[in-house]
Motif scaffolding. Structure first.
Motif, short mmCIF file in Angstrom:
data_model
loop_
_atom_site.label_atom_id
_atom_site.label_comp_id
_atom_site.label_asym_id
_atom_site.label_seq_id
_atom_site.Cartn_x
_atom_site.Cartn_y
_atom_site.Cartn_z
N HIS A 134 -16.84 4.38 5.11
CA HIS A 134 -15.95 5.45 4.41
C HIS A 134 -15.20 6.27 5.33
CE1 HIS A 134 -15.12 8.88 1.66
NE2 HIS A 134 -15.50 9.75 2.50
N GLU B 13 -1.76 7.22 -1.34
CA GLU B 13 -2.92 7.08 -1.86
C GLU B 13 -4.08 6.55 -0.78
OE1 GLU B 13 -1.97 4.22 -4.86
OE2 GLU B 13 -1.02 5.65 -6.10
N GLU B 14 -3.50 5.97 0.33
CA GLU B 14 -4.78 5.46 1.10
C GLU B 14 -4.03 5.16 2.63
OE1 GLU B 14 -7.96 1.65 0.71
OE2 GLU B 14 -5.94 1.31 0.11
N PHE C 66 0.82 -1.22 0.13
CA PHE C 66 0.05 0.02 0.01
C PHE C 66 0.83 1.35 0.12
CE2 PHE C 66 -2.18 -3.31 2.00
CZ PHE C 66 -3.35 -3.53 1.36
N ARG D 119 -10.59 -2.40 6.76
CA ARG D 119 -11.20 -3.23 5.79
C ARG D 119 -10.75 -4.51 5.69
NH1 ARG D 119 -9.31 -0.59 1.42
NH2 ARG D 119 -7.53 -1.99 0.89
N LYS E 268 -7.77 2.88 7.21
CA LYS E 268 -8.92 2.45 6.08
C LYS E 268 -8.51 1.12 5.64
CE LYS E 268 -11.25 3.69 1.89
NZ LYS E 268 -11.17 4.60 0.76
N VAL E 269 -7.27 0.82 5.47
CA VAL E 269 -6.72 -0.42 5.13
C VAL E 269 -6.84 -1.52 6.04
CG1 VAL E 269 -4.78 -1.80 4.58
CG2 VAL E 269 -5.03 0.51 3.41
N ARG F 188 -9.19 10.11 4.74
CA ARG F 188 -7.77 10.14 4.80
C ARG F 188 -6.87 11.23 5.56
NH1 ARG F 188 -3.15 11.00 1.99
NH2 ARG F 188 -4.34 11.88 0.46
#
Length: 504
Positions: A498, A77-78, A73, A86, A82-83, A501
């Motif tokens: 949602h 970008e992320e 990752f 999930r 969040k990663v 970031r």
């Protein structure tokens, strides 16, 4: 089917199966894959593409050649919150439906983070706030300027090679790394908003990832009145205040203005040294920057706050958790047997719930660290420490946690600015070889004069004197994870939640 190879342009690379995580684990509702052998070291890799000049982007490409591209990752970008939310939600769902591989991957999962100390702290904060179970151990790749975190745990301090051979070499070391418990620290700052300041609250880009601004701490907080703000977060390596943080702030500001000039680690270190010398010259005779002029420093003793004597010449103070600061130096050093006896010092373990508090007179005082057994001015070992700023002492001061500095305005008309640091918990780090960090109970660590017991005044210190800091305040605030209620289980999060970031 189990992937045997990955094709990338004109070349084909062998996938490192022992680290490999299949698509359906990483992406909810994907087609289930059957592996001939479950991975022994399943890993998620987080890389800050902005770190190390162009090295971060090159490192991402190499890891994606050796692993499943989806398990690598780019933090540009992320965000890691969040990663991890999930993937852990998906692992829990698959485990609930009887997926054996998902259960094993969750049990064995490790993390790699490549970036500067601030990036590593960001990931550590997210892992702590999410209360992942079990806590995945974390290895840090040195991709910044100082690289104190990776250096402490045996991963070196030079920026790594980014070619296939170099990354394979690191993964080989990664397999042989041992887990080590490391203390984490909670920091809380509250202050009246200056009337003539752009801080309302501080601009988000001025705060480290693990520091967030809030208007309230708890219902019992005596400063919960109109016009006050609270900042809170956490750290693993150090909190510092004064000249060293000012030098770091100037360095980071210059790098933001001219990023093209900061693509080489050696050049960055030379620039840092020049800024340090210029600040030394500029502050000669400026006693308003001395710590004793700015604030009272207190430590917790037997459940009560006691003022710590700080020599009036001290211009920087460092609260150190790991034996690495300013690019690998240990400002605490090795106290003599007399110091152990007379000052009740213990060896600086990373899991003893104690911070080593060290002072420096000026930038040149730091040169003593270059000498054998050189060290700063040892002030104390403490489980809790508090800074109470004097009114009107200065317009601002500079602070830094784990490599990320900020300029902190100080109110001129009252003395309500308070910074308090206390022990929070522990995280799992991965250490390689004979690393600098030492643990209580580790046979390779030096014996303490207290037979491995820490020298703080008892665990009950944490229960005294901080009634105003209760009510769920002890979280890191790393990115959006701070906003997760304490009683919410990560396993119950939906995979479609949602998140906004946080920018690096």
């Amino acid at each position: 089917m189990e992937p045997e190879k990955e094709n990338n342009g004109d070349q084909t690379y062998e996938v490192c199966k022992e680290f490999y995580i299949p698509d359906y684990i990483l992406i909810p509702d994907s087609e289930v894959q059957v592996l001939a052998k479950e991975p022994d070291f399943p890993v998620l890799v987080f890389i800050n593409s902005k770190s190390g000049g162009q090295l971060g982007g090159d490192l991402i490409k190499t890891y994606r050649q050796l692993l499943n591209k989806l398990q690598v990752f780019d933090l540009g970008e992320e965000g890691p919150d969040k990663v991890l939310r999930r993937i852990y939600a998906n692992l829990e769902r698959l485990k609930h439906h009887g997926d054996h591989l998902a259960s094993k991957i969750k049990e064995k999962l490790r993390l790699i983070v490549a970036g500067g100390d601030g990036t590593a702290s960001w990931l550590l904060g997210v892992v702590s706030d999410l209360k992942l179970d079990p806590l995945p151990p974390i290895a840090t790749v040195p991709l910044g300027t100082g690289n104190n975190l990776p250096f402490s745990f045996g991963w070196g301090k030079k920026n790594p090679g980014t070619d296939l051979q170099a990354v394979k070499g690191f993964l080989g070391q990664f397999k042989g790394a041992k887990e080590m418990k490391v203390d984490s620290w909670h920091i809380i700052m509250r202050m009246k908003i200056p009337e003539h300041s752009a801080c309302d609250p501080l601009a988000p880009l001025e705060l480290p990832h693990a520091m967030h601004a809030f208007k309230r701490v708890s219902d019992s907080d005596s400063l919960n009145v109109e016009g006050y703000h609270t900042f809170r977060g956490g750290f693993w390596n150090y909190f510092s205040m004064g000249m060293d943080a000012q030098v770091s702030y100037e360095f980071h500001s210059e790098r933001k203005r001219n990023p093209e000039k900061f693509k080489n680690q050696l050049t960055n270190q030379q620039t840092y040294a020049k800024l340090g010398f210029s600040q030394f010259i500029a502050n000669i005779g400026n006693h308003s920057r001395n710590i004793a002029q700015l604030a009272k420093v207190k430590i917790m003793k037997n459940g009560n706050w006691e003022e710590l004597h700080v020599p009036r010449s001290i211009q920087s103070i460092v609260c150190l958790n790991l034996p690495s600061f300013s690019g690998g130096f240990n400002p605490w050093g090795v106290p003599s047997k007399l110091s152990f006896r007379n000052k009740d010092y213990t060896p600086p373990y990373v899991n003893d719930a104690l911070l080593e508090v060290v002072g420096f007179r000026d930038a040149c005082h730091g040169l003593v660290l270059l000498a054998p057994n050189g060290h700063g001015t040892r002030l104390a070992q403490a489980r809790k420490i508090r800074f109470e700023f004097h009114k009107g002492a200065a317009e601002n001061t500079y602070m830094r946690i784990d490599g990320e500095p900020w300029k902190q305005p100080l109110p001129a008309d009252d003395d309500t600015v308070v910074v308090e640091i206390s022990h929070l918990g522990q995280v799992n780090m991965l250490a390689y070889g004979r690393c600098k960090a030492k643990c209580v109970g580790d046979p390779l660590s030096p014996e303490s004069s207290h037979n491995g017991e820490s020298s703080h005044d008892g665990d009950d210190d944490a229960d005294h004197g901080d009634e105003e800091w209760q009510g769920g305040s002890k979280k890191f605030g790393a990115a959006e994870t701070f906003k997760i209620p304490d009683d919410v289980d990560i396993a119950h999060f939906t995979c479609t939640l949602h998140l906004i970031r946080s920018d690096d």
